[in-house]
Design an enzyme around this catalytic site. Structure first.
Site, short mmCIF file in Angstrom:
data_model
loop_
_atom_site.label_atom_id
_atom_site.label_comp_id
_atom_site.label_asym_id
_atom_site.label_seq_id
_atom_site.Cartn_x
_atom_site.Cartn_y
_atom_site.Cartn_z
N CYS A 119 -2.49 8.80 2.55
CA CYS A 119 -2.00 8.43 1.21
C CYS A 119 -3.17 8.72 0.21
O CYS A 119 -2.95 9.25 -1.05
CB CYS A 119 -1.74 6.99 1.32
N GLU A 136 0.96 -1.24 -0.10
CA GLU A 136 -0.15 0.04 -0.11
C GLU A 136 0.80 1.28 -0.07
O GLU A 136 1.40 1.45 1.03
CB GLU A 136 -0.83 0.20 1.18
P1 NAD Z 1 8.69 4.76 4.30
O1 NAD Z 1 8.63 3.81 3.03
O2 NAD Z 1 9.89 5.58 4.34
O3 NAD Z 1 8.43 3.86 5.65
C1 NAD Z 1 7.63 2.82 5.94
C2 NAD Z 1 8.03 1.74 6.55
O4 NAD Z 1 9.07 1.07 6.05
C3 NAD Z 1 8.74 2.27 7.84
O5 NAD Z 1 8.50 1.12 8.77
C4 NAD Z 1 10.34 2.12 7.68
O6 NAD Z 1 11.03 1.94 8.74
C5 NAD Z 1 10.30 0.90 6.60
N1 NAD Z 1 11.34 0.77 5.76
C6 NAD Z 1 12.14 1.70 5.16
N2 NAD Z 1 13.26 1.17 4.46
C7 NAD Z 1 12.77 -0.15 4.64
C8 NAD Z 1 13.49 -1.21 3.82
N3 NAD Z 1 14.34 -0.87 3.02
N4 NAD Z 1 12.77 -2.31 3.72
C9 NAD Z 1 12.10 -2.60 4.60
N5 NAD Z 1 11.25 -1.77 5.31
C10 NAD Z 1 11.76 -0.47 5.42
O7 NAD Z 1 7.46 5.41 4.12
P2 NAD Z 1 6.76 6.61 5.24
O8 NAD Z 1 7.59 7.89 5.11
O9 NAD Z 1 6.93 5.88 6.78
O10 NAD Z 1 5.38 6.75 5.05
C11 NAD Z 1 4.89 7.73 4.26
C12 NAD Z 1 4.54 7.23 2.82
O11 NAD Z 1 3.51 5.96 3.10
C13 NAD Z 1 3.76 8.06 2.07
O12 NAD Z 1 4.22 7.75 0.55
C14 NAD Z 1 2.35 7.62 1.85
O13 NAD Z 1 1.55 7.85 0.76
C15 NAD Z 1 2.33 6.14 2.34
N6 NAD Z 1 0.97 5.65 2.61
C16 NAD Z 1 0.26 4.66 1.86
C17 NAD Z 1 -0.70 4.44 2.59
C18 NAD Z 1 -1.68 3.33 1.76
O14 NAD Z 1 -2.50 2.59 2.20
N7 NAD Z 1 -1.50 3.28 0.46
C19 NAD Z 1 -1.20 4.52 3.86
C20 NAD Z 1 -0.37 5.25 4.51
C21 NAD Z 1 0.97 5.93 4.08
#
Ligand code: NAD
Length: 475
Positions: free
Chosen positions: A280, A246
């Protein structure tokens, strides 16, 4: 919340509440100061969590569905009973006003109850004198769940509940920015589920990467950004993990000539600015028919002026700070760049003085498709508005994006609006609302917004594999 509750946060591994040799600081975005520490899970501790989840799976996956449903419901009730503590943790770590933190928990409960009302009964494909064929849904094994920082409890519950209901066990890692409420969910889960069924670990991005490459994990359920989603997809190839991704969105909203600006202004406003724009599926780009453009702008500004921004622990706030400094700087930079390139400010709200990470509600006009505020996802309180003359142009601009999470059309002629919405290149297509979700309604993106869906029967089935049981009958 007591000082003890603020300082003592433990991971849940194999039914035990544990610390780690290293810790991470958690910052309150309303003060920009650290206020809590959490364990920084070591690789060995992740191994223990995965092994515990594997051990637990052998029994949990074989439990009758009704027994799993009973414990899932007990877990949901434990969350209901803990709403005050959970909400306070969310406000301190995430920033949203306390009332909104409670709404997040209430909606997590609402969606979870929806999942808990579903079934995974075998489906009979053929039943003849010579053959009985059943499609059965089997759990996958250990699910690795990784969440973002905008809705810590909601996103965690959207993963734990369907995963364990379907018979999987879980290792969950929240965002390092917002680990507290999720660790608390882990503690609550230990009071309900057998040991090892729900494990919650805290740590940085490296911990997420260890999970996605781990051969003992069979599926990754991820909510986060597109770039991380792509890294996860590559890393998960090792053992062909199932994936639900997501990811981000850059949703458009098309306001038609027959929309009533005064009637839709508040809904349009919150479609973008809920949760300080950190949603999101927020309405990030608005395209408004020129005949109602001035009036829509006027009504939006009038409404925006009534909204209060401040520390979420203070009574009466509508919007809190942005969650973290990196996001604060990014949103600032995107707006500054747009202004330098000719964008105009239609509205910019006052904000409380620092050091909290408060950003103004900002509505921009005179934007171009080349600007990052239009082209990329702005995860903050910034909306762009562009007039159009021809609906086909508006639809083309709406679809001209690498994302495909949601989109909306606003107008009085519902059939006409629905016809246009159906041509949006997105997983969600909404009329006179944005976004619109329900426990029985699958939610997910297309193109760069992700893979698979959450919620509804399809969301539950994402946590299963298909088995076809084919029995030859009659000798
Ligand atoms: P992010 O991708 O930076 O981090 C999300 C999670 O992934 C965190 O727990 C982080 O520690 C982990 N992570 C980071 N690098 C990783 C790797 N290499 N391997 C595995 N895990 C890793 O995102 P964010 O800044 O926390 O969130 C914001 C983003 O999330 C925005 O783009 C937003 O649109 C999206 N979002 C999407 C939805 C949806 O349902 N589509 C809902 C909420 C947020």
């Amino acid at each position: 919340m007591t000082a003890a509750q603020l300082s003592l946060h433990r991971m849940s591994i194999d039914g035990e509440l544990v610390t780690a040799s290293a810790t991470l600081e958690v910052i309150d975005p309303a003060t920009a100061a650290p206020f809590a520490t959490v364990p920084d899970c070591s690789r060995e501790q992740l191994e223990s969590a995965v092994k515990a989840a594997q051990r637990a799976f052998t029994k949990w996956g074989a439990e009758p569905f009704e027994e799993r449903r009973r414990l899932v419901n007990a877990f949901i009730e434990a969350v209901v009973a803990d709403v005050e503590t959970l909400a306070s943790l969310i406000t301190h770590e995430q920033g949203k006003p306390l009332a909104k933190a409670k709404s997040e928990i209430n909606s997590a409960v609402f969606f979870s109850r929806g999942y808990a009302a579903l079934d995974l009964a075998p489906q009979v494909l053929r039943d003849t004198a010579t053959q009985r064929v059943e499609l059965r849904r089997r759990p996958l094994g250990v699910v690795g769940a990784i969440t973002a920082w905008n809705y810590p409890v909601l996103l965690a519950m959207w993963k734990i509940v369907p995963a364990v209901l379907a018979g999987n066990t879980v290792v969950l890692k929240p965002s390092p920015y917002t680990p507290l409420a999720t660790l608390r969910l882990g503690e609550l889960a230990q009071k309900v589920f057998p040991r090892g069924v729900v494990n919650v670990v805290s740590g940085g991005n490296a911990l997420g990467a260890w999970m996605t490459e781990h051969p003992g994990i069979r599926k990754i359920a991820f909510t986060g950004s597109g770039p991380t989603g792509k890294r996860i997809m590559a890393s998960a190839a090792g053992n062909l993990k199932r994936l639900t991704l997501e990811l981000g969105g850059n949703d458009a909203g098309i306001v038609l000539a027959d929309a009533d600006p005064a009637k839709v202004a508040a809904d349009l406003f919150w479609a973008k600015f809920s949760n300080c724009g950190q949603v999101c599926a927020a309405l990030k780009r608005m395209y408004v028919h020129r005949s109602v453009y001035a009036k829509v702008c006027e009504e939006l500004v009038k409404f925006a002026a009534t909204v209060k921004i401040g520390n979420g622990m203070e009574e009466g706030m509508d919007i809190g700070p942005i969650q973290n400094k990196a996001q604060y700087d990014l949103v600032h930079a995107m707006v500054d760049e747009a202004l330098e390139a000719g964008a105009e400010v239609l509205y910019r709200s006052p904000v409380p003085a620092g050091p909290g990470l408060f950003l103004p509600i900002t509505i921009l006009t005179n934007v171009t498709p080349a600007m990052r505020v239009v082209k990329e996802e702005v995860f903050g309180p910034v909306l762009t508005i562009t007039p159009y003359d021809d609906e086909e142009d508006a639809l083309r601009w709406a679809n001209e994006t690498e994302y495909g999470l949601g989109g909306s059309v606003w107008g009085s002629d519902i059939e006409h609006a629905a016809g246009l919405a159906a041509r949006l290149d997105s997983g969600g297509a909404w009329v006179n609302q944005h976004p619109a979700m329900g426990p029985d309604i699958p939610f997910g993106g297309v193109k760069g917004s992700g893979l698979g869906v959450e919620l509804g029967q399809l969301g539950l089935e994402e946590y299963t594999s298909v088995q076809v049981l084919n029995v030859k009958l009659g000798g």
